[in-house]
Every structure is written in C-alpha cells, then in structure tokens.
Design an enzyme around this catalytic site. Sequence first.
Site, short mmCIF file in Angstrom:
data_model
loop_
_atom_site.label_atom_id
_atom_site.label_comp_id
_atom_site.label_asym_id
_atom_site.label_seq_id
_atom_site.Cartn_x
_atom_site.Cartn_y
_atom_site.Cartn_z
N SER A 51 2.01 11.42 5.61
CA SER A 51 2.74 12.07 4.51
C SER A 51 2.19 13.48 4.32
O SER A 51 1.01 13.74 4.60
CB SER A 51 2.53 11.30 3.21
OG SER A 51 2.95 12.08 2.11
N TYR B 183 -3.37 7.06 -2.03
CA TYR B 183 -2.31 7.27 -1.02
C TYR B 183 -2.66 8.46 -0.12
O TYR B 183 -2.57 8.37 1.12
CB TYR B 183 -1.00 7.51 -1.77
CG TYR B 183 0.23 7.68 -0.91
CD1 TYR B 183 0.82 6.60 -0.26
CD2 TYR B 183 0.83 8.94 -0.77
CE1 TYR B 183 1.97 6.77 0.51
CE2 TYR B 183 1.97 9.11 -0.01
CZ TYR B 183 2.55 8.02 0.63
OH TYR B 183 3.69 8.20 1.39
P1 NAP Z 1 10.16 2.12 1.44
O1 NAP Z 1 11.65 2.21 1.53
O2 NAP Z 1 9.52 1.72 0.17
O3 NAP Z 1 9.65 1.19 2.62
C1 NAP Z 1 8.33 0.78 2.74
C2 NAP Z 1 8.25 -0.25 3.84
O4 NAP Z 1 6.88 -0.70 3.93
C3 NAP Z 1 9.11 -1.48 3.54
O5 NAP Z 1 9.82 -1.84 4.70
C4 NAP Z 1 8.11 -2.53 3.19
O6 NAP Z 1 8.49 -3.83 3.61
C5 NAP Z 1 6.90 -2.11 4.00
N1 NAP Z 1 5.72 -2.73 3.39
C6 NAP Z 1 5.17 -2.46 2.18
N2 NAP Z 1 4.16 -3.32 1.93
C7 NAP Z 1 4.09 -4.15 3.01
C8 NAP Z 1 3.28 -5.25 3.34
N3 NAP Z 1 2.31 -5.70 2.53
N4 NAP Z 1 3.48 -5.88 4.52
C9 NAP Z 1 4.46 -5.46 5.35
N5 NAP Z 1 5.29 -4.43 5.10
C10 NAP Z 1 5.09 -3.78 3.94
O7 NAP Z 1 9.48 3.51 1.79
P2 NAP Z 1 9.89 4.67 2.81
O8 NAP Z 1 10.17 5.86 2.00
O9 NAP Z 1 10.89 4.19 3.80
O10 NAP Z 1 8.47 4.92 3.50
C11 NAP Z 1 8.20 4.65 4.86
C12 NAP Z 1 6.91 5.37 5.24
O11 NAP Z 1 7.09 6.77 5.07
C13 NAP Z 1 5.71 4.99 4.36
O12 NAP Z 1 4.56 4.89 5.15
C14 NAP Z 1 5.60 6.15 3.41
O13 NAP Z 1 4.29 6.32 2.93
C15 NAP Z 1 6.04 7.29 4.29
N6 NAP Z 1 6.50 8.46 3.55
C16 NAP Z 1 7.62 8.39 2.78
C17 NAP Z 1 8.03 9.53 2.09
C18 NAP Z 1 9.27 9.54 1.23
O14 NAP Z 1 9.52 10.57 0.60
N7 NAP Z 1 10.07 8.50 1.18
C19 NAP Z 1 7.29 10.70 2.17
C20 NAP Z 1 6.15 10.72 2.96
C21 NAP Z 1 5.78 9.60 3.64
P3 NAP Z 1 8.93 -4.98 2.57
O15 NAP Z 1 9.62 -4.29 1.45
O16 NAP Z 1 9.77 -5.89 3.39
O17 NAP Z 1 7.62 -5.60 2.14
#
Ligand code: NAP
Length: 245
Positions: free
Chosen positions: A139, A152
């Site tokens: 991130s 984080y």
């Molecule tokens: P999201 O929609 O909340 O998805 C998060 C994913 O992580 C879900 O598929 C969830 O699976 C999985 N996860 C969480 N806890 C888990 C666990 N205990 N075991 C297995 N899987 C788990 O978030 P996103 O925005 O797509 O984020 C994806 C990645 O991008 C993350 O690493 C996040 O830090 C990074 N990121 C996102 C942003 C943003 O603006 N969205 C910015 C920078 C970085 P379940 O729900 O099935 O448990």
Amino acid sequence: MFDLKNKKVLVTGASGGIGGEIAKTLNDAGAEVAISGTRLESLKALSDTLGGNTQIFPCNLRDPKEIEGLLKDVVEKMGGIDVLVNNAGITRDNLFMRMSDEEWQTVLNINLTATMKLCKGAIRGMMKNRWGRIINISSVVGSTGNPGQANYAASKAGMVGMSKSLAFEVASRGITVNIIAPGFIETPMTDKLTEDQKTNIMTQIPAGRMGTAAEIASAVLYLASQDASYLTGATLHINGGMAMI
Ligand code: NAP
C-alpha cells in the site's frame, strides 16, 4: 496482450474487490487460477463468472495450519504454483497510543506473516521449475505512513523489505518478486471511509479520483508475465499521483 496459458496462479483475498479483479484478469489471460479467501459464497460467485479454469480454496490466513493446508491442496489439485499473488489484507485502525496489542498483532499476522509463509511454501516448486512470479500487494501508506494506521503501515512496509530480500535470493533461479503499492482504490475496504475522509483524500490525488481494481489487476498481469522477466524487487506505485515515489 500478455499470455498466461498453462500458468497456475494462486490469488489470496480473491473474495475481495482487488483480488476478484486480479483473478478475473489472470483468468482472461489464460491462467488456471486458484482463488482463496474465507467467504465461500463470494468465492463461488466469482468462480461462476470465471468458468472452468478456476478452483476454490477456502482458507483463514489467521491460522498457520490452514496456510499449510492451502499450499498443499493447491499443489495437489492444480499441480503447482507458478504465480503467487499475496493480496489478502485487513485494517484495524486506531490511533497509535490507543492501539491494542491485539489490533497490532492481527494485522501483522494476516498482512505480513501469512504473506511470508505463502512465499516460503510456494517458492520451493518455483526453484525446481526455475521460473516463478511472486506479486505482493502492499500500500502507498507503507511508504508514507498514515495516522491511525501504524499497524497497517508497518505490515505493508514490512512486505516491501521482505520482498526485496527474497528477490535477491531467488533472482538467479528465474523467479521475480515484486510489489504493487496501490493508493486509494474503490473497494469494500475503502467503502468504509466516511464522506469527509473521502473528500479529504480526493484533494491529495492529482488524478482527482480513486483508482479501480482493474487498474491494479492490469499491473499484476504484467508482473506475472514472461515480459516482466528482468523486473524484480521493484515496487509499482499505482496511486493517481498521490505520492510520486
Ligand atoms: P477487501 O475488498 O476488503 O478484500 C480483502 C480480502 O482479504 C478479502 O478477499 C478477504 O477475504 C481477505 N482476507 C481478509 N482477512 C482474511 C483472512 N483472515 N484469511 C483469508 N483472507 C482474508 O480489500 P481490497 O481493497 O480488495 O484490498 C486488497 C489488498 O489491497 C489488501 O492487501 C489491501 O491492504 C490492499 N490495498 C487496498 C487499497 C484500497 O484502497 N482498496 C489500497 C492499498 C492497498 P474474506 O473476506 O473472504 O475473508
């Protein structure tokens, strides 16, 4: 444009916004995709849209035994892992002085330690094949810091140091290890932000908008491809100019 035919890919967090789009993009490029997460219904819905080249592997990354099981199952059922995308991630925001040990540790365990364990498990087969791709989703706040996100930001910065060290160790074996550092992307993770927070964030993004999951997935596709074979240990910042680093 990029061909991933015959490549076996594991995407964690495929039940989420960015992970689902990564799985779709790699599937469209011809890869056989293992999709993982804890919410079976979301994984099934994704699998239905992707078709026969996808397999579902539920796993709670909080549990080291489940991580071991995930690696074993994917190798048994798909025959190996050529491309690993560590995308699963969580936030547990709180001001530093109020942050509990539990909030700290949970985020470190899922974002960093699970990523390390999956890299370790997947890399053995990649070394044997003398080919592999690891793409870790960090991130922008891993580089910039963010108030309320010490846990984080530490986990995401930790991914960068770990990935670079691993990249050094395996570069001569045809394996690349790279990082994508998204800025603010429209997903369920950012849906949690208040309107005030979103308005404030928008003033910091020269592009004037949040990114889309597809804009992250296309970078993953490039890093997973043969065309990116001389790129390793790099961090691709995809943030609409929010931090030009
Ligand atoms: P999201 O929609 O909340 O998805 C998060 C994913 O992580 C879900 O598929 C969830 O699976 C999985 N996860 C969480 N806890 C888990 C666990 N205990 N075991 C297995 N899987 C788990 O978030 P996103 O925005 O797509 O984020 C994806 C990645 O991008 C993350 O690493 C996040 O830090 C990074 N990121 C996102 C942003 C943003 O603006 N969205 C910015 C920078 C970085 P379940 O729900 O099935 O448990």
